[in-house]
Design a protein around this motif. Sequence first.
Motif, PDB file in Angstrom:
ATOM      1  N   LEU A   1      -3.613 -36.234  34.238  1.00 59.16           N
ATOM      2  CA  LEU A   1      -2.916 -35.018  33.808  1.00 59.16           C
ATOM      3  C   LEU A   1      -3.169 -33.852  34.761  1.00 59.16           C
ATOM      4  O   LEU A   1      -2.327 -32.962  34.900  1.00 59.16           O
ATOM      5  N   SER A   2      -4.321 -33.859  35.447  1.00 55.12           N
ATOM      6  CA  SER A   2      -4.587 -32.780  36.400  1.00 55.12           C
ATOM      7  C   SER A   2      -3.708 -32.911  37.640  1.00 55.12           C
ATOM      8  O   SER A   2      -3.405 -31.908  38.294  1.00 55.12           O
ATOM      9  N   VAL A   3      -3.288 -34.126  37.969  1.00 50.94           N
ATOM     10  CA  VAL A   3      -2.327 -34.309  39.058  1.00 50.94           C
ATOM     11  C   VAL A   3      -0.990 -33.678  38.668  1.00 50.94           C
ATOM     12  O   VAL A   3      -0.357 -32.980  39.457  1.00 50.94           O
ATOM     13  N   ILE A   4      -0.569 -33.936  37.429  1.00 51.41           N
ATOM     14  CA  ILE A   4       0.695 -33.364  36.948  1.00 51.41           C
ATOM     15  C   ILE A   4       0.632 -31.835  36.910  1.00 51.41           C
ATOM     16  O   ILE A   4       1.614 -31.153  37.225  1.00 51.41           O
ATOM     17  N   ALA A   5      -0.524 -31.289  36.558  1.00 51.87           N
ATOM     18  CA  ALA A   5      -0.668 -29.833  36.427  1.00 51.87           C
ATOM     19  C   ALA A   5      -0.752 -29.120  37.774  1.00 51.87           C
ATOM     20  O   ALA A   5      -0.580 -27.888  37.828  1.00 51.87           O
ATOM     21  N   ASP A   6      -0.985 -29.844  38.854  1.00 56.23           N
ATOM     22  CA  ASP A   6      -1.151 -29.235  40.168  1.00 56.23           C
ATOM     23  C   ASP A   6       0.178 -28.609  40.620  1.00 56.23           C
ATOM     24  O   ASP A   6       1.191 -29.309  40.761  1.00 56.23           O
TER      25      ASP A   6
ATOM     26  N   ALA B   1       4.790 -39.773  31.719  1.00 57.48           N
ATOM     27  CA  ALA B   1       6.147 -39.411  32.120  1.00 57.48           C
ATOM     28  C   ALA B   1       6.650 -38.194  31.354  1.00 57.48           C
ATOM     29  O   ALA B   1       7.284 -37.306  31.936  1.00 57.48           O
ATOM     30  N   VAL B   2       6.382 -38.134  30.053  1.00 60.31           N
ATOM     31  CA  VAL B   2       6.792 -36.970  29.264  1.00 60.31           C
ATOM     32  C   VAL B   2       6.072 -35.721  29.761  1.00 60.31           C
ATOM     33  O   VAL B   2       6.675 -34.650  29.925  1.00 60.31           O
ATOM     34  N   ALA B   3       4.770 -35.853  30.041  1.00 56.71           N
ATOM     35  CA  ALA B   3       4.005 -34.711  30.537  1.00 56.71           C
ATOM     36  C   ALA B   3       4.548 -34.240  31.886  1.00 56.71           C
ATOM     37  O   ALA B   3       4.678 -33.035  32.136  1.00 56.71           O
ATOM     38  N   ALA B   4       4.869 -35.186  32.771  1.00 55.15           N
ATOM     39  CA  ALA B   4       5.390 -34.815  34.087  1.00 55.15           C
ATOM     40  C   ALA B   4       6.745 -34.145  33.965  1.00 55.15           C
ATOM     41  O   ALA B   4       7.033 -33.147  34.648  1.00 55.15           O
ATOM     42  N   SER B   5       7.598 -34.667  33.091  1.00 59.20           N
ATOM     43  CA  SER B   5       8.909 -34.059  32.892  1.00 59.20           C
ATOM     44  C   SER B   5       8.773 -32.652  32.325  1.00 59.20           C
ATOM     45  O   SER B   5       9.444 -31.717  32.779  1.00 59.20           O
ATOM     46  N   ASP B   6       7.904 -32.496  31.335  1.00 54.23           N
ATOM     47  CA  ASP B   6       7.707 -31.171  30.738  1.00 54.23           C
ATOM     48  C   ASP B   6       7.152 -30.166  31.752  1.00 54.23           C
ATOM     49  O   ASP B   6       7.363 -28.953  31.609  1.00 54.23           O
ATOM     50  N   ALA B   7       6.456 -30.682  32.767  1.00 47.83           N
ATOM     51  CA  ALA B   7       5.922 -29.815  33.821  1.00 47.83           C
ATOM     52  C   ALA B   7       6.938 -29.573  34.932  1.00 47.83           C
ATOM     53  O   ALA B   7       6.644 -28.886  35.917  1.00 47.83           O
ATOM     54  N   GLY B   8       8.141 -30.144  34.792  1.00 42.09           N
ATOM     55  CA  GLY B   8       9.197 -29.911  35.767  1.00 42.09           C
ATOM     56  C   GLY B   8       9.090 -30.746  37.023  1.00 42.09           C
ATOM     57  O   GLY B   8       9.705 -30.409  38.044  1.00 42.09           O
ATOM     58  N   LYS B   9       8.334 -31.845  36.965  1.00 46.47           N
ATOM     59  CA  LYS B   9       8.161 -32.686  38.142  1.00 46.47           C
ATOM     60  C   LYS B   9       9.226 -33.775  38.210  1.00 46.47           C
ATOM     61  O   LYS B   9       9.688 -34.287  37.184  1.00 46.47           O
ATOM     62  N   ALA B  10       9.608 -34.149  39.431  1.00 40.63           N
ATOM     63  CA  ALA B  10      10.358 -35.383  39.628  1.00 40.63           C
ATOM     64  C   ALA B  10       9.396 -36.553  39.439  1.00 40.63           C
ATOM     65  O   ALA B  10       8.191 -36.432  39.700  1.00 40.63           O
ATOM     66  N   ILE B  11       9.938 -37.705  38.994  1.00 41.53           N
ATOM     67  CA  ILE B  11       9.077 -38.821  38.580  1.00 41.53           C
ATOM     68  C   ILE B  11       9.523 -40.110  39.261  1.00 41.53           C
ATOM     69  O   ILE B  11      10.716 -40.442  39.256  1.00 41.53           O
TER      70      ILE B  11
END
Length: 388
Positions: free
Chosen positions: A71-76, A95-105
């Motif tokens: 999750l810290s990778v996603i938050a970076d 995947a949900v966390a990454a999407s909510d953070a606005g990241k491409a997956i």
Amino acid sequence: MATAEPRLLGAGVIGLGWMGGLHARCYRRLPEAYSDLDAEFELIAAASRSESLRGIAERRWGFARTTGDGLSVIADERVDVVSICTPNSEHAELAVAASDAGKAIWIEKPVGRTLAEVLRVRDAVRRNGTPLAVGHNYRSSPAVRELRRRIADGRIGTVEHVRGHYDAGFAADPEAPLTWRFSEERAGGGASSDILSHLLDLAQYLNGPIREVVGRLRTVHPTRPLPAGDGGHFGGEGLDRRGPVDNDDLAVTLTAFADGSLGTFDASRVSRSGENALVIEVHGSLGYAAWNSEQPNEFLWRDRSMTAVAKQYVDAAMPEYGRFLPGPGLGLGFDDVKLIELGELVRLIRGEPSEAATIDDAVRVAAVEDALKRSASTGRWVEVPGAV
């Protein structure tokens, strides 16, 4: 005239086994084959519970930092694209966390262990408008892409029957240890999810959606030695104690496509006939097409102009092959096909036409798998919902 600098994208990888390492290599290699995309990746962060794998990620691939917390990778804030290469039980949440953070997956299949988990990810991606590409890598093979183009052009006429099998031998030994792949809780389905999913994706990529299925699932080796450590498909040590296998070793299904054509598909992870052989055949009213993953740079073809089936080699005039090699018979490898997959993700990020397997493709595969599981419990045909 000055040339604009390529856009620098930050990459984060969660899960540093073989597939995570492959994603890292692809990020570094993108400019080799895709200079026209004017994009380069900087390896920002990587996550693994294994300290030794984190060390490899820093030394071998050059990640700026590593961590035990995905999750810290996603938050970076420096990370633009997140690779999810963990055991299946973690895919949907990450995947949900990454999407909510606005990241491409860029996520390895399956997107979730169940249809419900895949739909959760789909809802997040739709809500946030985030690009997502699924690691159904076989559809990125230039040979498969060429067959899709020819079939769509009507060169083999009306499709009547699609046949496929996937013979894998990584679990043929009943003494192979009980890794997470043999657990429904951690992996979801067995052969039905792990390898049949590739056939289901290819069949629908080449011939459109499947609307009805009937089939059976079977566990051949009901117990295995408990593992001495972590592991995936290959290798690892087993202990003297054994535990239960609670997902399937074999999956067999008959399908009906939306266009009225039929499909027959089977997958085994305990096969003695091949190490990793995916074969798909498309029978049309005017011809025939077939591809074998163990001969990835060639295919079988017959159209209305031919008197017999002939072997044809992939060449530089066919999709993506010319980015790597100038002529037929030289041969792309697995890493190259994954790099093509990454190129399609970059196109998806930019809103350009892309052949990437999207979240909607993942839903279609998961819906068929769900229907197969229900059919296996009842012995009846089960309709695949068309608007899940």
